[in-house]
Structures are given as structure tokens and as C-alpha cells.
Design a protein around this motif. Structure first.
Motif, PDB file in Angstrom:
ATOM      1  N   THR A 130       5.445  -2.855 -10.469  1.00 50.86           N
ATOM      2  CA  THR A 130       6.488  -1.837 -10.323  1.00 50.86           C
ATOM      3  C   THR A 130       5.835  -0.466 -10.172  1.00 50.86           C
ATOM      4  O   THR A 130       4.928  -0.119 -10.935  1.00 50.86           O
ATOM      5  CB  THR A 130       7.421  -1.848 -11.551  1.00 50.86           C
ATOM      6  OG1 THR A 130       8.023  -3.143 -11.650  1.00 50.86           O
ATOM      7  CG2 THR A 130       8.510  -0.785 -11.423  1.00 50.86           C
ATOM      8  N   VAL A 131       6.293   0.302  -9.191  1.00 49.90           N
ATOM      9  CA  VAL A 131       5.770   1.658  -8.963  1.00 49.90           C
ATOM     10  C   VAL A 131       6.324   2.578 -10.051  1.00 49.90           C
ATOM     11  O   VAL A 131       7.535   2.776 -10.158  1.00 49.90           O
ATOM     12  CB  VAL A 131       6.147   2.181  -7.566  1.00 49.90           C
ATOM     13  CG1 VAL A 131       5.643   3.610  -7.379  1.00 49.90           C
ATOM     14  CG2 VAL A 131       5.615   1.261  -6.474  1.00 49.90           C
ATOM     15  N   THR A 132       5.424   3.127 -10.854  1.00 51.11           N
ATOM     16  CA  THR A 132       5.810   4.047 -11.924  1.00 51.11           C
ATOM     17  C   THR A 132       5.615   5.491 -11.460  1.00 51.11           C
ATOM     18  O   THR A 132       4.982   5.752 -10.434  1.00 51.11           O
ATOM     19  CB  THR A 132       4.956   3.800 -13.183  1.00 51.11           C
ATOM     20  OG1 THR A 132       3.594   4.145 -12.880  1.00 51.11           O
ATOM     21  CG2 THR A 132       5.049   2.355 -13.652  1.00 51.11           C
ATOM     22  N   GLU A 133       6.129   6.421 -12.234  1.00 46.59           N
ATOM     23  CA  GLU A 133       5.986   7.838 -11.902  1.00 46.59           C
ATOM     24  C   GLU A 133       4.514   8.234 -11.778  1.00 46.59           C
ATOM     25  O   GLU A 133       4.144   9.016 -10.898  1.00 46.59           O
ATOM     26  CB  GLU A 133       6.682   8.684 -12.965  1.00 46.59           C
ATOM     27  CG  GLU A 133       6.764  10.148 -12.595  1.00 46.59           C
ATOM     28  CD  GLU A 133       7.599  10.944 -13.586  1.00 46.59           C
ATOM     29  OE1 GLU A 133       8.260  11.890 -13.130  1.00 46.59           O
ATOM     30  OE2 GLU A 133       7.573  10.628 -14.788  1.00 46.59           O
ATOM     31  N   ALA A 134       3.661   7.672 -12.629  1.00 40.48           N
ATOM     32  CA  ALA A 134       2.231   7.989 -12.593  1.00 40.48           C
ATOM     33  C   ALA A 134       1.558   7.496 -11.311  1.00 40.48           C
ATOM     34  O   ALA A 134       0.450   7.921 -10.998  1.00 40.48           O
ATOM     35  CB  ALA A 134       1.531   7.371 -13.805  1.00 40.48           C
ATOM     36  N   ARG A 159       8.323   3.395  -3.018  1.00 42.83           N
ATOM     37  CA  ARG A 159       9.061   4.454  -3.725  1.00 42.83           C
ATOM     38  C   ARG A 159       9.030   4.211  -5.235  1.00 42.83           C
ATOM     39  O   ARG A 159       8.844   3.083  -5.690  1.00 42.83           O
ATOM     40  CB  ARG A 159      10.509   4.465  -3.262  1.00 42.83           C
ATOM     41  CG  ARG A 159      10.678   4.529  -1.764  1.00 42.83           C
ATOM     42  CD  ARG A 159      11.162   5.872  -1.330  1.00 42.83           C
ATOM     43  NE  ARG A 159      11.448   5.852   0.105  1.00 42.83           N
ATOM     44  CZ  ARG A 159      10.943   6.695   0.957  1.00 42.83           C
ATOM     45  NH1 ARG A 159      10.135   7.637   0.541  1.00 42.83           N
ATOM     46  NH2 ARG A 159      11.257   6.635   2.227  1.00 42.83           N
ATOM     47  N   LEU A 160       9.247   5.262  -5.976  1.00 38.85           N
ATOM     48  CA  LEU A 160       9.335   5.172  -7.426  1.00 38.85           C
ATOM     49  C   LEU A 160      10.346   4.090  -7.804  1.00 38.85           C
ATOM     50  O   LEU A 160      11.464   4.072  -7.286  1.00 38.85           O
ATOM     51  CB  LEU A 160       9.764   6.526  -8.013  1.00 38.85           C
ATOM     52  CG  LEU A 160       9.989   6.575  -9.526  1.00 38.85           C
ATOM     53  CD1 LEU A 160       8.700   6.282 -10.274  1.00 38.85           C
ATOM     54  CD2 LEU A 160      10.538   7.938  -9.923  1.00 38.85           C
ATOM     55  N   GLY A 161       9.948   3.175  -8.672  1.00 39.92           N
ATOM     56  CA  GLY A 161      10.826   2.102  -9.114  1.00 39.92           C
ATOM     57  C   GLY A 161      10.771   0.845  -8.267  1.00 39.92           C
ATOM     58  O   GLY A 161      11.281  -0.195  -8.682  1.00 39.92           O
ATOM     59  N   ASP A 162      10.172   0.930  -7.077  1.00 41.09           N
ATOM     60  CA  ASP A 162      10.045  -0.272  -6.245  1.00 41.09           C
ATOM     61  C   ASP A 162       9.216  -1.323  -6.963  1.00 41.09           C
ATOM     62  O   ASP A 162       8.237  -0.998  -7.637  1.00 41.09           O
ATOM     63  CB  ASP A 162       9.347   0.033  -4.906  1.00 41.09           C
ATOM     64  CG  ASP A 162      10.271   0.599  -3.851  1.00 41.09           C
ATOM     65  OD1 ASP A 162      11.490   0.704  -4.098  1.00 41.09           O
ATOM     66  OD2 ASP A 162       9.753   0.944  -2.768  1.00 41.09           O
ATOM     67  N   VAL A 163       9.604  -2.567  -6.777  1.00 40.02           N
ATOM     68  CA  VAL A 163       8.771  -3.688  -7.210  1.00 40.02           C
ATOM     69  C   VAL A 163       8.041  -4.171  -5.969  1.00 40.02           C
ATOM     70  O   VAL A 163       8.659  -4.709  -5.041  1.00 40.02           O
ATOM     71  CB  VAL A 163       9.606  -4.821  -7.833  1.00 40.02           C
ATOM     72  CG1 VAL A 163       8.694  -6.000  -8.203  1.00 40.02           C
ATOM     73  CG2 VAL A 163      10.366  -4.328  -9.053  1.00 40.02           C
ATOM     74  N   LEU A 164       6.743  -3.909  -5.928  1.00 41.80           N
ATOM     75  CA  LEU A 164       5.924  -4.314  -4.794  1.00 41.80           C
ATOM     76  C   LEU A 164       5.333  -5.686  -5.065  1.00 41.80           C
ATOM     77  O   LEU A 164       4.879  -5.964  -6.182  1.00 41.80           O
ATOM     78  CB  LEU A 164       4.821  -3.296  -4.540  1.00 41.80           C
ATOM     79  CG  LEU A 164       5.276  -1.867  -4.256  1.00 41.80           C
ATOM     80  CD1 LEU A 164       4.069  -0.964  -4.019  1.00 41.80           C
ATOM     81  CD2 LEU A 164       6.242  -1.818  -3.078  1.00 41.80           C
ATOM     82  N   THR A 165       5.335  -6.514  -4.042  1.00 45.11           N
ATOM     83  CA  THR A 165       4.773  -7.862  -4.147  1.00 45.11           C
ATOM     84  C   THR A 165       3.706  -8.023  -3.086  1.00 45.11           C
ATOM     85  O   THR A 165       3.955  -7.758  -1.905  1.00 45.11           O
ATOM     86  CB  THR A 165       5.873  -8.923  -3.969  1.00 45.11           C
ATOM     87  OG1 THR A 165       6.866  -8.735  -4.989  1.00 45.11           O
ATOM     88  CG2 THR A 165       5.300 -10.333  -4.077  1.00 45.11           C
ATOM     89  N   ALA A 166       2.531  -8.457  -3.510  1.00 44.13           N
ATOM     90  CA  ALA A 166       1.410  -8.702  -2.602  1.00 44.13           C
ATOM     91  C   ALA A 166       1.188 -10.204  -2.529  1.00 44.13           C
ATOM     92  O   ALA A 166       0.891 -10.852  -3.534  1.00 44.13           O
ATOM     93  CB  ALA A 166       0.153  -8.004  -3.109  1.00 44.13           C
ATOM     94  N   THR A 167       1.350 -10.750  -1.328  1.00 43.20           N
ATOM     95  CA  THR A 167       1.181 -12.184  -1.107  1.00 43.20           C
ATOM     96  C   THR A 167      -0.074 -12.394  -0.276  1.00 43.20           C
ATOM     97  O   THR A 167      -0.130 -11.989   0.890  1.00 43.20           O
ATOM     98  CB  THR A 167       2.418 -12.763  -0.381  1.00 43.20           C
ATOM     99  OG1 THR A 167       3.571 -12.484  -1.182  1.00 43.20           O
ATOM    100  CG2 THR A 167       2.273 -14.260  -0.181  1.00 43.20           C
ATOM    101  N   ASN A 224       8.417  -4.727  -0.525  1.00 39.78           N
ATOM    102  CA  ASN A 224       9.182  -4.215  -1.660  1.00 39.78           C
ATOM    103  C   ASN A 224      10.234  -5.250  -2.068  1.00 39.78           C
ATOM    104  O   ASN A 224      10.292  -6.348  -1.497  1.00 39.78           O
ATOM    105  CB  ASN A 224       9.793  -2.839  -1.347  1.00 39.78           C
ATOM    106  CG  ASN A 224      10.858  -2.892  -0.264  1.00 39.78           C
ATOM    107  OD1 ASN A 224      11.382  -3.948   0.107  1.00 39.78           O
ATOM    108  ND2 ASN A 224      11.202  -1.728   0.267  1.00 39.78           N
ATOM    109  N   GLN A 225      11.044  -4.903  -3.032  1.00 39.93           N
ATOM    110  CA  GLN A 225      12.039  -5.834  -3.570  1.00 39.93           C
ATOM    111  C   GLN A 225      13.100  -6.240  -2.547  1.00 39.93           C
ATOM    112  O   GLN A 225      13.782  -7.252  -2.732  1.00 39.93           O
ATOM    113  CB  GLN A 225      12.707  -5.248  -4.820  1.00 39.93           C
ATOM    114  CG  GLN A 225      13.563  -4.025  -4.586  1.00 39.93           C
ATOM    115  CD  GLN A 225      12.766  -2.726  -4.440  1.00 39.93           C
ATOM    116  OE1 GLN A 225      11.561  -2.692  -4.700  1.00 39.93           O
ATOM    117  NE2 GLN A 225      13.430  -1.669  -4.035  1.00 39.93           N
ATOM    118  N   ASP A 226      13.214  -5.506  -1.459  1.00 42.67           N
ATOM    119  CA  ASP A 226      14.167  -5.846  -0.398  1.00 42.67           C
ATOM    120  C   ASP A 226      13.523  -6.673   0.711  1.00 42.67           C
ATOM    121  O   ASP A 226      14.161  -6.962   1.722  1.00 42.67           O
ATOM    122  CB  ASP A 226      14.767  -4.566   0.203  1.00 42.67           C
ATOM    123  CG  ASP A 226      15.541  -3.760  -0.833  1.00 42.67           C
ATOM    124  OD1 ASP A 226      16.215  -4.379  -1.696  1.00 42.67           O
ATOM    125  OD2 ASP A 226      15.452  -2.518  -0.804  1.00 42.67           O
ATOM    126  N   GLY A 227      12.256  -7.010   0.537  1.00 41.15           N
ATOM    127  CA  GLY A 227      11.543  -7.787   1.545  1.00 41.15           C
ATOM    128  C   GLY A 227      10.990  -6.950   2.683  1.00 41.15           C
ATOM    129  O   GLY A 227      10.421  -7.487   3.632  1.00 41.15           O
TER     130      GLY A 227
END
Length: 147
Positions: free
Chosen positions: A47-51, A97-105, A124-127
């Protein structure tokens, strides 16, 4: 633990990943999660955090690269042979973007002798594709599981 000669390729892949994960402080501290491991494959999420955001308030490319590099590392280390990256490149195609859940396959494109080529798609979480990474690996001395 059963002898490696009696393990399935999936058991070897999972055992190698478990051994790597135990000391992979960078991936752990960035909140990465292993979603899938199989011979020549790995999927990690973060998950993309503010940091992790840059001056454009997008995910900093270095964090996206790190997620992809970790997925690459787990994919190329699924054969009980210590394997390192020897070259990697990334193409960014959309911002995280902030809050995105990024997935690396990560998937093995080729493997011959001690060298391998791995492609990693980051979504991202939307594919939506965020980036594409290609890594070249090289097996070195050492194993994760006892012979």
C-alpha cells in the motif's frame, strides 16, 4: 522438514521464499505482503503510504521499483539456488497514488544455466498498469534449503 529430493517444485519454491522472507527487512518494513509463490513466479503487494509520495503527491518511482525488485527477487529465487539481480529496468506508465494497493506480478520469461529473465507487471487495485519492470538474474553459490 522432508529432504529436498522428496519435495515438489512448489514446496521448494515456498520453502525458498519463506527462508528469504525471514531476513528481508526492506520488504517487510515497507509493508509488502507475499500474495503468491510458485516456481519462477511471485506476486507481492504494498500500500502506498504518505511517506512513499513525491513532490507531485504520487507514489515515488523508487518505491514502485523496490516493490517490483522484491517480486523479481522472490520469483528468481524459487529453485533453492541463491540468485541475485544483475540488471533491471523499469518503465512507468501511470502514477501510483496515496492509498493505492500496488501489486507486482513477476513471471519468468526464460531461464538457462545460471541466468534468468523476469518480467514484472505492477498494477493498482483497479487493475490499471502502473509500471513494467524487467530483471536479469544470476545464480550464485548457496541454497536456502538443506540438501
Amino acid at each position: 522438514m522432508k529432504p529436498i529430493s522428496e519435495m515438489t517444485p512448489q514446496e521448494i519454491a515456498q520453502g525458498s521464499a519463506d527462508a528469504m522472507w525471514a531476513t528481508d527487512r526492506a520488504s517487510q518494513r515497507l509493508g509488502m505482503k507475499i500474495e503468491h509463490i510458485a516456481p519462477g513466479q511471485a506476486t507481492l503487494s504494498m500500500t502506498v503510504t504518505e511517506a512513499m509520495t513525491n513532490g507531485h503527491e504520487n507514489a515515488h518511482g523508487g518505491y514502485i521499483f523496490t516493490l517490483a525488485d522484491s517480486a523479481f527477487a522472490f520469483a528468481c529465487n524459487t529453485y533453492n539456488a541463491v540468485t541475485v539481480g544483475q540488471q533491471a529496468s523499469i518503465n512507468y506508465v501511470a502514477p501510483g497514488r496515496l492509498g493505492d494497493v500496488l501489486t507486482a506480478t513477476a513471471r519468468e520469461a526464460s531461464r538457462s544455466g545460471r541466468s534468468g529473465v523476469y518480467d514484472v507487471n505492477i498494477t493498482n487495485q483497479d487493475g490499471q498498469q502502473v509500471a513494467h519492470f524487467r530483471g536479469l538474474s544470476r545464480a550464485v553459490k548457496g541454497t536456502y534449503l538443506p540438501e
